[in-house]
Motif scaffolding. Structure first.
Motif, PDB file in Angstrom:
ATOM      1  N   GLY A 193       0.017  46.819  12.263  1.00  0.00           N
ATOM      2  CA  GLY A 193      -0.195  48.012  11.450  1.00  0.00           C
ATOM      3  C   GLY A 193      -0.009  49.303  12.225  1.00  0.00           C
ATOM      4  N   ILE A 194       0.789  49.251  13.283  1.00  0.00           N
ATOM      5  CA  ILE A 194       1.085  50.454  14.069  1.00  0.00           C
ATOM      6  C   ILE A 194       2.588  50.557  14.264  1.00  0.00           C
ATOM      7  N   GLY A 195       3.052  51.746  14.554  1.00  0.00           N
ATOM      8  CA  GLY A 195       4.475  51.988  14.693  1.00  0.00           C
ATOM      9  C   GLY A 195       5.076  51.375  15.947  1.00  0.00           C
ATOM     10  N   ARG A 196       6.362  51.128  15.871  1.00  0.00           N
ATOM     11  CA  ARG A 196       7.118  50.567  16.995  1.00  0.00           C
ATOM     12  C   ARG A 196       6.968  51.436  18.238  1.00  0.00           C
ATOM     13  N   ALA A 197       7.051  52.751  18.077  1.00  0.00           N
ATOM     14  CA  ALA A 197       6.933  53.656  19.225  1.00  0.00           C
ATOM     15  C   ALA A 197       5.560  53.546  19.873  1.00  0.00           C
ATOM     16  N   SER A 198       4.532  53.377  19.069  1.00  0.00           N
ATOM     17  CA  SER A 198       3.181  53.217  19.610  1.00  0.00           C
ATOM     18  C   SER A 198       3.040  51.901  20.365  1.00  0.00           C
ATOM     19  N   ILE A 199       3.664  50.856  19.855  1.00  0.00           N
ATOM     20  CA  ILE A 199       3.636  49.564  20.558  1.00  0.00           C
ATOM     21  C   ILE A 199       4.306  49.711  21.921  1.00  0.00           C
ATOM     22  N   TYR A 200       5.501  50.303  21.928  1.00  0.00           N
ATOM     23  CA  TYR A 200       6.216  50.480  23.200  1.00  0.00           C
ATOM     24  C   TYR A 200       5.437  51.366  24.163  1.00  0.00           C
ATOM     25  N   ALA A 201       4.858  52.451  23.657  1.00  0.00           N
ATOM     26  CA  ALA A 201       4.129  53.386  24.519  1.00  0.00           C
ATOM     27  C   ALA A 201       2.866  52.757  25.109  1.00  0.00           C
ATOM     28  N   THR A 202       2.235  51.876  24.347  1.00  0.00           N
ATOM     29  CA  THR A 202       0.963  51.282  24.784  1.00  0.00           C
ATOM     30  C   THR A 202       1.162  49.994  25.569  1.00  0.00           C
ATOM     31  N   PHE A 203       2.079  49.150  25.114  1.00  0.00           N
ATOM     32  CA  PHE A 203       2.202  47.804  25.693  1.00  0.00           C
ATOM     33  C   PHE A 203       3.539  47.529  26.367  1.00  0.00           C
TER      34      PHE A 203
END
Length: 194
Positions: A38-48
């Motif tokens: 439930g989060i954006g692709r950019a947030s996934i890349y930035a966090t993980f």
């Protein structure tokens, strides 16, 4: 000003772990992760990081949470051999269950899917197995010192045999419709401790 995260990274990592555990690495796409977390692709890349980095972080999380429980079970004071037997029987029961555990073990699944060609994943699998083997060997050494295990038994060899058995139980249990196959194998192996 830096934006604050609008999601809980720990909860997202746990959610990713569950998805990877259920589907496997290859069958899980970034689109699946975006939808499931439930989060954006950019947030996934930035966090993980990328999908592979997220998978490795999920595998690390799994190892941290599951190995700590095993440590508690095998290092409690008292009879060590009964603790070993309890652990093997628990593995067999979980492996033959068709409930939420029927997706197998995340480490074993990783060994089967990625181990042969992914060095980073293979290292984590080996580290997990080394840890389990060490815990079993320590418990069996204590059992021998306490007179529960015959003096001529090799705790290291027995620990290795039990590790291989427990991983095999997980593979067979995931694919078999006969829970007796897994339970019988575990009981037969435990007779080697008499």
């Amino acid at each position: 000003m830096a934006r604050t995260k609008e999601f809980d990274p720990e909860a997202a990592l746990q959610s990713a772990l569950e998805l990877f555990w259920q589907r496997g690495y290859e069958a899980t796409s970034m689109a699946d992760l975006v939808e499931h977390l439930g989060i954006g692709r950019a947030s996934i890349y930035a966090t993980f990081g990328n999908k592979h980095e997220l998978y490795l972080k999920a595998l690390d999380r799994y190892n941290e949470t599951h190995d700590s429980g095993l440590l508690c079970e095998l290092s409690q004071p008292g009879p060590a051999l009964s603790a070993v037997r309890t652990v093997v029987r628990r593995f067999a029961a979980e492996a033959s269950s068709k409930g939420p555990r029927s997706k197998g073990c995340f480490v074993t699944n990783t060994a089967n899917e990625l181990g042969p060609h992914d060095t980073a994943a293979a290292r984590r699998v080996e580290a997990s197995w080394d840890h389990i083997e060490t815990l079993l060997r320590s418990a069996l050494t204590r059992a021998r010192a306490q007179g529960e295990l015959p003096a001529d038994r090799d705790p290291r060899a027995l620990a290795r045999m039990l590790l291989v058995l427990m991983q095999g139980l997980r593979v067979v249990g995931k694919a078999s419709n006969d829970p007796g196959r897994v339970r019988d194998a575990a009981e037969q192996a435990l007779r080697l401790l008499d």
